[in-house]
Design a protein around this motif. Sequence first.
Motif, mmCIF file in Angstrom:
data_model
loop_
_atom_site.group_PDB
_atom_site.id
_atom_site.type_symbol
_atom_site.label_atom_id
_atom_site.label_comp_id
_atom_site.label_asym_id
_atom_site.label_seq_id
_atom_site.Cartn_x
_atom_site.Cartn_y
_atom_site.Cartn_z
ATOM 1 N N LEU A 142 0.794 -1.208 0.000
ATOM 2 C CA LEU A 142 0.000 0.000 0.000
ATOM 3 C C LEU A 142 0.837 1.274 0.000
ATOM 4 C CD1 LEU A 142 -2.803 -0.982 2.524
ATOM 5 C CD2 LEU A 142 -2.965 -0.838 0.059
ATOM 6 N N GLU A 143 2.078 1.160 0.373
ATOM 7 C CA GLU A 143 2.895 2.358 0.464
ATOM 8 C C GLU A 143 3.561 2.645 -0.868
ATOM 9 O OE1 GLU A 143 5.605 2.971 3.667
ATOM 10 O OE2 GLU A 143 4.304 1.918 5.054
ATOM 11 N N ILE A 144 3.127 3.695 -1.500
ATOM 12 C CA ILE A 144 3.759 4.168 -2.727
ATOM 13 C C ILE A 144 4.154 5.609 -2.469
ATOM 14 C CG2 ILE A 144 3.424 4.723 -5.165
ATOM 15 C CD1 ILE A 144 1.360 2.520 -5.287
ATOM 16 N N ASP A 145 5.410 5.893 -2.676
ATOM 17 C CA ASP A 145 5.890 7.264 -2.536
ATOM 18 C C ASP A 145 5.700 7.942 -3.887
ATOM 19 O OD1 ASP A 145 7.170 9.640 -2.131
ATOM 20 O OD2 ASP A 145 9.089 8.767 -1.515
ATOM 21 N N LEU A 146 4.680 8.773 -3.999
ATOM 22 C CA LEU A 146 4.384 9.429 -5.276
ATOM 23 C C LEU A 146 5.474 10.396 -5.702
ATOM 24 C CD1 LEU A 146 0.549 10.100 -4.918
ATOM 25 C CD2 LEU A 146 1.686 8.337 -6.264
ATOM 26 N N HIS A 147 6.379 10.714 -4.809
ATOM 27 C CA HIS A 147 7.500 11.597 -5.147
ATOM 28 C C HIS A 147 8.679 10.813 -5.721
ATOM 29 C CE1 HIS A 147 9.024 15.667 -4.886
ATOM 30 N NE2 HIS A 147 10.192 15.182 -4.544
ATOM 31 N N ASP A 148 8.650 9.490 -5.560
ATOM 32 C CA ASP A 148 9.749 8.634 -6.013
ATOM 33 C C ASP A 148 9.389 7.983 -7.350
ATOM 34 O OD1 ASP A 148 11.807 6.840 -6.362
ATOM 35 O OD2 ASP A 148 11.554 5.832 -4.436
ATOM 36 N N VAL A 149 10.087 8.370 -8.391
ATOM 37 C CA VAL A 149 9.795 7.855 -9.735
ATOM 38 C C VAL A 149 9.998 6.339 -9.810
ATOM 39 C CG1 VAL A 149 12.090 8.208 -10.738
ATOM 40 C CG2 VAL A 149 10.065 8.347 -12.186
ATOM 41 N N ASN A 150 10.875 5.798 -8.988
ATOM 42 C CA ASN A 150 11.081 4.344 -8.978
ATOM 43 C C ASN A 150 9.820 3.609 -8.518
ATOM 44 O OD1 ASN A 150 13.837 4.348 -9.828
ATOM 45 N ND2 ASN A 150 14.375 5.103 -7.795
ATOM 46 N N ASP A 151 9.131 4.147 -7.524
ATOM 47 C CA ASP A 151 7.865 3.557 -7.076
ATOM 48 C C ASP A 151 6.817 3.608 -8.186
ATOM 49 O OD1 ASP A 151 8.884 2.945 -4.614
ATOM 50 O OD2 ASP A 151 7.498 4.196 -3.469
ATOM 51 N N ILE A 152 6.810 4.688 -8.934
ATOM 52 C CA ILE A 152 5.846 4.833 -10.032
ATOM 53 C C ILE A 152 6.143 3.803 -11.114
ATOM 54 C CG2 ILE A 152 4.878 6.406 -11.754
ATOM 55 C CD1 ILE A 152 4.434 7.112 -8.672
ATOM 56 N N VAL A 153 7.408 3.663 -11.476
ATOM 57 C CA VAL A 153 7.807 2.689 -12.506
ATOM 58 C C VAL A 153 7.480 1.272 -12.058
ATOM 59 C CG1 VAL A 153 9.788 1.698 -13.727
ATOM 60 C CG2 VAL A 153 9.578 4.175 -13.517
ATOM 61 N N ILE A 154 7.788 0.931 -10.817
ATOM 62 C CA ILE A 154 7.485 -0.411 -10.287
ATOM 63 C C ILE A 154 5.978 -0.652 -10.306
ATOM 64 C CG2 ILE A 154 7.468 -1.785 -8.164
ATOM 65 C CD1 ILE A 154 10.256 -0.525 -7.558
ATOM 66 N N SER A 155 5.210 0.345 -9.914
ATOM 67 C CA SER A 155 3.747 0.212 -9.895
ATOM 68 C C SER A 155 3.203 -0.009 -11.307
ATOM 69 C CB SER A 155 3.107 1.459 -9.283
ATOM 70 O OG SER A 155 3.533 1.609 -7.948
ATOM 71 N N LEU A 156 3.746 0.695 -12.290
ATOM 72 C CA LEU A 156 3.302 0.516 -13.678
ATOM 73 C C LEU A 156 3.708 -0.860 -14.206
ATOM 74 C CD1 LEU A 156 4.023 4.074 -15.110
ATOM 75 C CD2 LEU A 156 1.790 3.057 -14.630
ATOM 76 N N LYS A 157 4.863 -1.343 -13.785
ATOM 77 C CA LYS A 157 5.290 -2.693 -14.202
ATOM 78 C C LYS A 157 4.392 -3.758 -13.587
ATOM 79 C CE LYS A 157 10.135 -1.871 -15.257
ATOM 80 N NZ LYS A 157 11.535 -2.093 -14.877
ATOM 81 N N GLU A 158 3.938 -3.532 -12.361
ATOM 82 C CA GLU A 158 3.050 -4.487 -11.687
ATOM 83 C C GLU A 158 1.776 -4.740 -12.488
ATOM 84 O OE1 GLU A 158 2.159 -3.077 -7.773
ATOM 85 O OE2 GLU A 158 4.096 -3.676 -6.955
ATOM 86 N N ILE A 159 1.281 -3.705 -13.137
ATOM 87 C CA ILE A 159 0.052 -3.865 -13.926
ATOM 88 C C ILE A 159 0.362 -4.086 -15.404
ATOM 89 C CG2 ILE A 159 -1.378 -2.563 -12.313
ATOM 90 C CD1 ILE A 159 -1.250 -0.192 -14.285
ATOM 91 N N GLN A 160 1.643 -4.296 -15.709
ATOM 92 C CA GLN A 160 2.105 -4.558 -17.078
ATOM 93 C C GLN A 160 1.660 -3.459 -18.037
ATOM 94 O OE1 GLN A 160 0.836 -8.565 -17.935
ATOM 95 N NE2 GLN A 160 2.095 -9.404 -16.312
ATOM 96 N N PHE A 161 1.882 -2.232 -17.620
ATOM 97 C CA PHE A 161 1.516 -1.062 -18.418
ATOM 98 C C PHE A 161 2.540 -0.857 -19.513
ATOM 99 C CE2 PHE A 161 1.572 3.510 -19.264
ATOM 100 C CZ PHE A 161 0.239 3.710 -19.570
ATOM 101 N N LYS A 162 2.090 -0.806 -20.764
ATOM 102 C CA LYS A 162 3.013 -0.702 -21.893
ATOM 103 C C LYS A 162 2.578 0.357 -22.902
ATOM 104 C CE LYS A 162 4.641 -5.407 -21.546
ATOM 105 N NZ LYS A 162 5.862 -5.228 -20.859
ATOM 106 N N LYS A 163 2.019 1.434 -22.425
ATOM 107 C CA LYS A 163 1.560 2.489 -23.322
ATOM 108 C C LYS A 163 2.451 3.718 -23.162
ATOM 109 C CE LYS A 163 -3.271 1.102 -23.323
ATOM 110 N NZ LYS A 163 -4.655 1.600 -23.249
ATOM 111 N N PHE A 164 2.315 4.647 -24.117
ATOM 112 C CA PHE A 164 2.974 5.931 -24.011
ATOM 113 C C PHE A 164 2.153 6.804 -23.061
ATOM 114 C CE2 PHE A 164 4.171 4.452 -28.284
ATOM 115 C CZ PHE A 164 5.547 4.505 -28.152
ATOM 116 N N ILE A 165 2.850 7.654 -22.318
ATOM 117 C CA ILE A 165 2.192 8.598 -21.417
ATOM 118 C C ILE A 165 2.361 9.981 -22.020
ATOM 119 C CG2 ILE A 165 2.137 9.584 -19.098
ATOM 120 C CD1 ILE A 165 3.420 6.907 -18.143
ATOM 121 N N VAL A 166 1.254 10.607 -22.341
ATOM 122 C CA VAL A 166 1.262 11.937 -22.940
ATOM 123 C C VAL A 166 0.835 12.929 -21.883
ATOM 124 C CG1 VAL A 166 0.285 13.394 -24.752
ATOM 125 C CG2 VAL A 166 0.688 10.967 -25.202
ATOM 126 N N LEU A 167 1.716 13.903 -21.613
ATOM 127 C CA LEU A 167 1.412 14.946 -20.629
ATOM 128 C C LEU A 167 1.072 16.233 -21.365
ATOM 129 C CD1 LEU A 167 4.366 14.349 -18.155
ATOM 130 C CD2 LEU A 167 2.075 13.418 -18.040
#
Length: 167
Positions: free
Chosen positions: A142-167
Amino acid sequence: MVEVIHKLRDVYGVGRDMPLNYVTRKDVDDEFISNLTRDKHIVIFGSSKQGKTTLRKHCLNEDDYIVVSCLNTMSIDDLNGAILKAAGYQIEQTQTRTIGGHLKYGAEFKGEGKVPLLASASGGGSIEKENTNENSVEVKRLEIDLHDVNDIVISLKEIQFKKFIVL
């Protein structure tokens, strides 16, 4: 070749759909597509109404990317949270509880009859209750540090996210 006639209002103006008057620019479109395969960040910049969104829509399928709208008041935490939300990331904690049981009945009868047509009887009974009670808990990190890009990348890998992110 069949000539297609469009109304002026359908061709020119501002809109969200792919414009009918889009002209492929080899130096721009091919360069964009080439850079998509490099596994690097791509920055497309320019002033408003210059074709940045149209370039993306022309070169990518809608299923290839997610769009995250940014505000000038967003912090990096807000932005990362918005990315996870748009990517469909969910924090789940599941708890299952099963309660059940059944009753057992028992009965016993005895009869004694020494004299014909006269009988005596005695009996007894019992009731027993058996209970089942099971608990199981599935816990996800449950602990995700939204300030840590590594947590974001790991979280996206957990759901097998493979799309481009457009900001």
